[in-house]
Design a protein around this motif. Sequence first.
Motif, PDB file in Angstrom:
ATOM      1  N   CYS B  17       0.839  -1.208   0.000  1.00 43.65           N
ATOM      2  CA  CYS B  17       0.000   0.000   0.000  1.00 43.65           C
ATOM      3  C   CYS B  17       0.867   1.249   0.000  1.00 43.65           C
ATOM      4  CB  CYS B  17      -0.931   0.006   1.208  1.00 43.65           C
ATOM      5  SG  CYS B  17      -1.904   1.523   1.315  1.00 43.65           S
ATOM      6  N   VAL B  21      -4.665   6.767  -1.937  1.00 42.79           N
ATOM      7  CA  VAL B  21      -6.082   7.134  -1.704  1.00 42.79           C
ATOM      8  C   VAL B  21      -7.059   6.768  -2.846  1.00 42.79           C
ATOM      9  CG1 VAL B  21      -5.391   9.005  -0.130  1.00 42.79           C
ATOM     10  CG2 VAL B  21      -6.214   9.609  -2.425  1.00 42.79           C
ATOM     11  N   CYS B  23      -8.457   3.866  -3.534  1.00 46.19           N
ATOM     12  CA  CYS B  23      -9.556   3.043  -3.010  1.00 46.19           C
ATOM     13  C   CYS B  23     -10.474   3.875  -2.111  1.00 46.19           C
ATOM     14  CB  CYS B  23      -9.012   1.833  -2.256  1.00 46.19           C
ATOM     15  SG  CYS B  23      -7.958   2.235  -0.849  1.00 46.19           S
ATOM     16  N   VAL B  34      -7.392   6.562   5.113  1.00 44.50           N
ATOM     17  CA  VAL B  34      -5.949   6.356   5.022  1.00 44.50           C
ATOM     18  C   VAL B  34      -5.307   6.981   6.255  1.00 44.50           C
ATOM     19  CG1 VAL B  34      -3.841   6.842   3.717  1.00 44.50           C
ATOM     20  CG2 VAL B  34      -5.917   6.213   2.503  1.00 44.50           C
ATOM     21  N   ALA B  39      -4.022   2.386   3.898  1.00 44.96           N
ATOM     22  CA  ALA B  39      -5.483   2.289   3.835  1.00 44.96           C
ATOM     23  C   ALA B  39      -6.001   1.361   4.926  1.00 44.96           C
ATOM     24  CB  ALA B  39      -5.892   1.755   2.472  1.00 44.96           C
ATOM     25  N   CYS B  56      -7.227  -0.860  -6.801  1.00 49.09           N
ATOM     26  CA  CYS B  56      -5.905  -0.570  -6.248  1.00 49.09           C
ATOM     27  C   CYS B  56      -4.831  -0.778  -7.312  1.00 49.09           C
ATOM     28  CB  CYS B  56      -5.614  -1.452  -5.044  1.00 49.09           C
ATOM     29  SG  CYS B  56      -3.906  -1.219  -4.472  1.00 49.09           S
ATOM     30  N   PRO B  57      -4.090   0.292  -7.627  1.00 50.06           N
ATOM     31  CA  PRO B  57      -3.071   0.158  -8.678  1.00 50.06           C
ATOM     32  C   PRO B  57      -1.850  -0.640  -8.219  1.00 50.06           C
ATOM     33  CG  PRO B  57      -3.234   2.443  -7.911  1.00 50.06           C
ATOM     34  CD  PRO B  57      -4.192   1.654  -7.100  1.00 50.06           C
ATOM     35  N   HIS B  58      -1.770  -0.948  -6.928  1.00 54.45           N
ATOM     36  CA  HIS B  58      -0.591  -1.648  -6.409  1.00 54.45           C
ATOM     37  C   HIS B  58      -0.911  -3.039  -5.872  1.00 54.45           C
ATOM     38  CE1 HIS B  58       1.359   2.200  -6.925  1.00 54.45           C
ATOM     39  NE2 HIS B  58       0.335   2.743  -6.312  1.00 54.45           N
TER      40      HIS B  58
HETATM   41  S1  SF4 Z   1      -5.603   2.012  -3.669  1.00 51.21           S
HETATM   42 FE1  SF4 Z   1      -4.118   0.465  -2.915  1.00 51.21          FE
HETATM   43  S2  SF4 Z   1      -2.193   1.593  -2.630  1.00 51.21           S
HETATM   44 FE2  SF4 Z   1      -3.813   3.139  -2.838  1.00 51.21          FE
HETATM   45  S3  SF4 Z   1      -4.418   3.576  -0.677  1.00 51.21           S
HETATM   46 FE3  SF4 Z   1      -5.792   1.956  -1.427  1.00 51.21          FE
HETATM   47  S4  SF4 Z   1      -4.814   0.026  -0.819  1.00 51.21           S
HETATM   48 FE4  SF4 Z   1      -3.246   1.643  -0.650  1.00 51.21          FE
END
Ligand code: SF4
Lengths: 140, 413
Positions: B17, B21, B23, B34, B39, B56-58
Amino acid sequence: MEKIHLEFDVDGRNFVSAGTATAKVKACLKEMGINPDDVKRVAIAMYEGEINMVIHANGGKALVDIYVDKVVVKLIDTGKGIADINLAMKPGYSTASDDIRQLGFGAGMGLPNMKKHSDECIVESEVGKGTTVTLITNLH
Amino acid sequence: MDRLKSLHTVMLNSERCKGCVTCMKRCPTQAIRVRNGKASVIYDKCIGCGECVRLCPHQAKIASYDKFEVINDFKYKIALPAPSLYGQFNNLKDVNYVLTGLKRLGFDEVFEVGRGAELCSHATQVLLNKEVIKKPVISTACPAVLELVYAKYKNLKDNLLKLLAPVDVAAKLAREGAIEKGIPEEDIGVFFISPCPAKVFALKAGIGVKKPLVDGVLAISEVYMKLLPEMKKIEEPEKLSKMGVLGLNWAASSGEAIGAGRPKYLAADGIENVIDILNSIEDGSLSDVDFIELNACISGCVGGVLNVENPFVARARLRGLRSKFPQTANTLTDVGKSFDYYKWEEEPDYTSKSKPVEDRQQVFNKMLEIQNLYSTLPQSDCGLCGAPSCRAFCEDIVNGKIPKDSKCLMLDR
Ligand code: SF4
Ligand SMILES: Nc1ncnc2c1ncn2[C@@H]1O[C@H](COP(=O)(O)OP(=O)(O)OP(=O)(O)O)[C@@H](O)[C@H]1O
Ligand code: SF4
Ligand SMILES: [Mg+2]
């Protein structure tokens, strides 16, 4: 009495977006956890008033006050005003032009609906100065 | 309901993560904050739709499900594959390869959820014809939608289709069938192969039923990985499939609605569209529609985050498989149960998730406090504070979720 005060502008030139102030008020009231049936009544009555401001006046302001037991919506415009309020309140009475009727408005049902869907509907108007409609909805 | 408390629909891989932000901003119920750059999910607000996993891009959000090995806790193992499983395989000639593959993975029996779906379609038709339910009737098979209605559209509860979901019906019939065969009850393990975390949650919590009907919920993605090599080895598959097109269609949006047999239907998919439609139902502007099918995922259950294939591809493949199935293979008369068998055993109960009831004055005081605070903020919903909107930030303060002196980072600059 303590109250929550909200204000919205009603754009007088745009028919397509007419109703956006009502949509915002509805979303706010819902978010605040007000009973959905009450939210619906407020929205129906306010929508008619908002449309009237767009088609019969040049837009205006919507002031919303939320009390613990009621919602008061004031629709204020500086348009042409209503000469005979009693006549305007009659179901079917409308001065809408043919152009407006083509868009589906002008059945003369707006003001009667506002009365039906609120606990109090007060219309104040002065020809040439503008109109203020106050809609009071008791909360359940 | 205490069984809800320990159930978490999605987990965070904290190392992955980045606190971006994404998500948090897109969560339809504003259930994500967050904090300290990571998150975190407020599970009381989460409806399990899987949007955060998808967005989530990661790849830091992981949907919860049971590990495959849980099946080993039982001597007699029954698999309940969701119909969307069939859409995952390229060039699938015959769904019996999938079902035979499941048996080779260790299951003693397979019972297709599509069979339950067909029975649900027939039961829905009966209900729409005889019972008075408020129109438009809203489908309840997607547990994310059902929970959303209970959380945010309580006044639409009377419109809900109060019938069990296909997987519930399949689970009941499969277990009863095994008992009839003489298998000791304690040896029987029933496992759903699920497209989404919402179903994982609903089945484990036993939403709409007195006690959970399955012993575990597996992920389509995990089972798929194990199935592929196993299926390659099959020369002649066993004839195990017992479902029809009616059940297969439930895998994608509008399948349930068509099965309900009413020409005036509407089917919407994708959580944002679902919310739009729920708002329209609330406004009364859809009163001329008889039946409304709502799916949280784009394209319906083939779009669930535990699938492996792109939903549109999966859907096209399912279309290609249709000609291999009879129209319907499961009827209410064949099964011979009373109509009550298909009904909710109890009202869905999310009580351990709901807030304590406050009186009107208390609610108003909070609203006032929130509004007063809100009016001092930029109202830009920038998300820097770790809340999805300025209003959510105010709510968190007033509800004591974050310290009273928490700061708006935009104002503080
Ligand atoms: S989208 Fe993924 S990386 Fe971004 S805050 Fe949410 S869980 Fe974390
Ligand atoms: N804000 C206003 N400013 C000026 N005139 C108004 C205003 N609101 C209403 N009127 C007058 O009152 C009449 C009746 O209003 P009402 O809303 O009942 O009907 P309508 O707007 O003509 O038609 P409908 O609301 O059914 O589309 C209008 O035709 C118009 O002449
Ligand atoms: S649409 Fe289907 S896959 Fe998506 S959340 Fe709902 S039940 Fe699960
Ligand atoms: Mg009008």
